[in-house]
Motif scaffolding. Sequence first.
Motif, PDB file in Angstrom:
ATOM      1  N   VAL A 160     -80.245 -17.270   4.981  1.00 51.16           N
ATOM      2  CA  VAL A 160     -80.117 -15.867   4.589  1.00 51.16           C
ATOM      3  C   VAL A 160     -79.537 -15.053   5.737  1.00 51.16           C
ATOM      4  O   VAL A 160     -78.661 -14.200   5.530  1.00 51.16           O
ATOM      5  CB  VAL A 160     -81.486 -15.300   4.160  1.00 51.16           C
ATOM      6  N   PHE A 161     -79.991 -15.321   6.954  1.00 50.25           N
ATOM      7  CA  PHE A 161     -79.494 -14.566   8.114  1.00 50.25           C
ATOM      8  C   PHE A 161     -78.005 -14.811   8.337  1.00 50.25           C
ATOM      9  O   PHE A 161     -77.237 -13.867   8.591  1.00 50.25           O
ATOM     10  CB  PHE A 161     -80.279 -14.965   9.367  1.00 50.25           C
ATOM     11  N   ILE A 162     -77.586 -16.069   8.241  1.00 54.46           N
ATOM     12  CA  ILE A 162     -76.174 -16.394   8.467  1.00 54.46           C
ATOM     13  C   ILE A 162     -75.289 -15.672   7.458  1.00 54.46           C
ATOM     14  O   ILE A 162     -74.280 -15.043   7.822  1.00 54.46           O
ATOM     15  CB  ILE A 162     -75.969 -17.925   8.387  1.00 54.46           C
ATOM     16  N   PHE A 222     -76.944  -5.880   9.026  1.00 59.83           N
ATOM     17  CA  PHE A 222     -77.927  -6.619   8.222  1.00 59.83           C
ATOM     18  C   PHE A 222     -79.277  -6.453   8.896  1.00 59.83           C
ATOM     19  O   PHE A 222     -79.550  -7.040   9.939  1.00 59.83           O
ATOM     20  CB  PHE A 222     -77.534  -8.091   8.130  1.00 59.83           C
ATOM     21  N   GLY A 223     -80.149  -5.638   8.307  1.00 56.49           N
ATOM     22  CA  GLY A 223     -81.408  -5.285   8.938  1.00 56.49           C
ATOM     23  C   GLY A 223     -82.529  -6.266   8.668  1.00 56.49           C
ATOM     24  O   GLY A 223     -82.471  -7.108   7.766  1.00 56.49           O
ATOM     25  N   ILE A 224     -83.600  -6.110   9.420  1.00 63.09           N
ATOM     26  CA  ILE A 224     -84.741  -7.016   9.321  1.00 63.09           C
ATOM     27  C   ILE A 224     -85.414  -6.912   7.957  1.00 63.09           C
ATOM     28  O   ILE A 224     -85.847  -7.911   7.382  1.00 63.09           O
ATOM     29  CB  ILE A 224     -85.754  -6.750  10.458  1.00 63.09           C
ATOM     30  N   LYS A 225     -85.492  -5.705   7.416  1.00 59.83           N
ATOM     31  CA  LYS A 225     -86.193  -5.556   6.135  1.00 59.83           C
ATOM     32  C   LYS A 225     -85.393  -6.175   4.994  1.00 59.83           C
ATOM     33  O   LYS A 225     -85.967  -6.774   4.078  1.00 59.83           O
ATOM     34  CB  LYS A 225     -86.488  -4.080   5.876  1.00 59.83           C
ATOM     35  N   GLU A 226     -84.074  -6.042   5.050  1.00 60.32           N
ATOM     36  CA  GLU A 226     -83.246  -6.746   4.063  1.00 60.32           C
ATOM     37  C   GLU A 226     -83.476  -8.250   4.160  1.00 60.32           C
ATOM     38  O   GLU A 226     -83.568  -8.959   3.154  1.00 60.32           O
ATOM     39  CB  GLU A 226     -81.775  -6.452   4.315  1.00 60.32           C
ATOM     40  N   VAL A 254     -92.051 -13.923  13.994  1.00 62.92           N
ATOM     41  CA  VAL A 254     -91.444 -13.816  15.320  1.00 62.92           C
ATOM     42  C   VAL A 254     -89.936 -14.026  15.243  1.00 62.92           C
ATOM     43  O   VAL A 254     -89.157 -13.330  15.903  1.00 62.92           O
ATOM     44  CB  VAL A 254     -92.086 -14.821  16.294  1.00 62.92           C
ATOM     45  N   LEU A 255     -89.498 -14.968  14.410  1.00 62.19           N
ATOM     46  CA  LEU A 255     -88.069 -15.208  14.264  1.00 62.19           C
ATOM     47  C   LEU A 255     -87.379 -14.011  13.627  1.00 62.19           C
ATOM     48  O   LEU A 255     -86.290 -13.611  14.069  1.00 62.19           O
ATOM     49  CB  LEU A 255     -87.844 -16.467  13.422  1.00 62.19           C
ATOM     50  N   PHE A 256     -87.969 -13.411  12.608  1.00 65.26           N
ATOM     51  CA  PHE A 256     -87.404 -12.197  12.016  1.00 65.26           C
ATOM     52  C   PHE A 256     -87.142 -11.146  13.085  1.00 65.26           C
ATOM     53  O   PHE A 256     -86.055 -10.575  13.170  1.00 65.26           O
ATOM     54  CB  PHE A 256     -88.374 -11.620  10.968  1.00 65.26           C
ATOM     55  N   GLN A 257     -88.140 -10.897  13.909  1.00 66.19           N
ATOM     56  CA  GLN A 257     -88.029  -9.813  14.875  1.00 66.19           C
ATOM     57  C   GLN A 257     -87.081 -10.150  16.016  1.00 66.19           C
ATOM     58  O   GLN A 257     -86.365  -9.284  16.512  1.00 66.19           O
ATOM     59  CB  GLN A 257     -89.424  -9.456  15.398  1.00 66.19           C
TER      60      GLN A 257
END
Length: 773
Positions: free
Chosen positions: A133-135, A168-172, A247-250
């Motif tokens: 999702v992050f990529i 692309f933010g953390i909450k998304e 922790v990875l999200f942040q």
Amino acid sequence: MSVRAEDSPSAKSTPVTSKAHSTDDTKDGPEVTVGDGAVKTSPRERDGEDSKDPPRDEEEEDTVYVKGHPIIRNGVDVSKFVVSLRDDGDPALTFRSILLGTVFAALSSVITMLYVFKPTQMQVSAVFIQLLVFIFGEFWALTTPRPDRFKWRWLQTILRFLNFGQPFGIKEHVVASLIASSANNGLSGVEIYAVERLFYDRSVSASTAVLATFSISLCGFVIAGVLRPLIVYPAEMVYWSTLPQVVLFQNLHFDRRANRGRLVKFVWALGLAAVWEIFPAYIVTWLGGVSIFCLASMDAPESTRTVFSTIFGGASSNEGMGLLNFSLDWQYIQSSFLSLPFKQQVNSWIGYAIWYIVMPALFYANVWNAKTFPFMSTSLFASNGTKFSTTAILNDHGTIDYDKLDEIGLPHLTSSTVWGYFTSSLAIGALITHVILFYGKDMVLAWKQSRVKTQPDIHYQAMLKYKEVPMWWYLFLFVLCFVAGLAVNIKGDTTLPVWGYIVSLLLGGFIAPFSCVLYGLYGTGVGTNQISKMVAGVVHPGRPLANLYFASWSHQVILLAVNLANWLKVGQYTKVPHRVMFGTQVYGTLLGAAFNYIIMTTIVTNQREILLDPKGNNVWSGSTVQSLNSQAITWALAKEMYGSSGRYVIVPLGLLFGAILPVLHWGLIKLFPRVKDWPINTTIIVSYAGQRYYGNTSWVWSSIAVGVFSQFWLRRRMPRIYNKYNYLIGAALDGGSQVIIFVLTFAVFGASGKEHPFPTWWGNPTGNPDHCL
């Protein structure tokens, strides 16, 4: 602090002394002693401020430092030092988050359902989905044009809606990952339909499928909603196994320049894990089970090697117990042992010690005619040791034909399976009394604090600015699920009467709060599916299909309550609004169930014959659904097999014995108060004493080694490194190994239709990878 149970990590510490042990009644060992070099102090003391300053915050006072860095002992420490309080107020529910979540929900559910019918079972790692999702989210943000590049306002509005050129933010990221991870919440119901199609030769109607899937998929949400003040809001409800994700999200989104060093290490760890995984998974499978004892027995007589394989072998499924067998394959170890608290792992080690003693004792003492059957297996057997045919005792209506049963005889279980069932009963009984005795007062306090919004956890307080989900939302959803279930059992051919359906929901609703409390505090739970099957067998004898539906509804209430509470905690840590978390999880669950159903019907229709074959082939296997049907039939014979005159009456008695264990523990604490300093949890001990009664076991000692290194040594001796890298590197190792396993599964393991095995050599033998027998 909201939870102060005697064996929870939240109990308040007393000042450090020079004695061997502190009087802290909940710490994970004597890490707060002078000999450890740990100093309990506050920032003011470290800054040299006068001791006459105003009183310090009580939680600050309780913090333990080594070389100026805090030791993570409990949930309050996690809230203060591991998880950031930062909230940028960025949007959570966007077109991009919904689309990415939908796409990866489809990927997750399709792969999971495919592997229900594969020889090797596989689940898509949450960290793997998180990275994907992050990529794609970053690619979306970096490759699309910014709206301000265009002069037309209508076009700018459209592009902003599509999130073009926007970070692309953390909450998304959390929302998209939540949708994707929720896609398999309804898997249990779909598996029942597969069993019906294969073993009862009937298909559920479209209306039954829709209504039952809706009801089973969402029936447990109400428990998490009603009990949020107890199982989500308190600081001690950490859900430890999820910390690597948080922790990875942040770290992926907050202060990327400041976190560049950590992210670089994350990428290196992910890459090395990916490269390494090729070797134990494909080229050098011996690395998946390194056993000195197995190697030493290679030239021994077969009888000796058989015993060695039983005790020390474990690299192959159902090979043995894997004593002192170490796996270097991270796909089996995983990061949970880097994050589960030390107190949990200590109890699991005690359980393993019991397991290593009891399992061979039962087998070699020939208890339940154990030597007639394999040492480890979940199959049903005839009295002569051959495999038992479940279809041979069913009539055309899918219920037990007792005339056929009298002719064939009752099925038999291996001693390992009976022990696994017994310890599962022990754990369920212990779970209830342990939570009541040790956490009852704290749960009442947490509930009162939530009602007046005085819950002290800093992350809960930070979320007060967002609108809470009204209780009626959860209750209304439950009413819809309940009515849908009623319609299915009244009009559908489930063989489950309405009163049985209601009992199943009541049973799940009773067990779920206890399971959620244990999972929140310890990061692990106990298997509760057995009590659902047990009760179903008692109230609906001779009806295996009713057993399946009863257990599905009952267990899903428990499972979904834990899953929803877990993600609500992630939302609290990452500051995603409550209503967004609720809505997107409902959406992801229903979406995934639809995908699961479509894939299931396609596979069962096209591969019916091979799925009914007990062996299957290298591409398709019906072992999972065959096992579900076998369990349903076994518990449909509950009176004959587990009743007062049954061969395995010990299994249901485990509920009573288990309920007594925490009472004995509590009484021992009253007689000898120092016992409360020991982080004992009888529920976890008895659960792990029989949890590994089947499958691969070579990773057990590796998990112990990882736990000792992370939670006993690194956390206490080098808290700076632990706090910065422990959870992050764990997530990287999970992600790297999962990526390669995913690729290998389709490239060489036969998921695409043709298998390409690596050539046989000493490091990749034809037999057991650890060279045991």
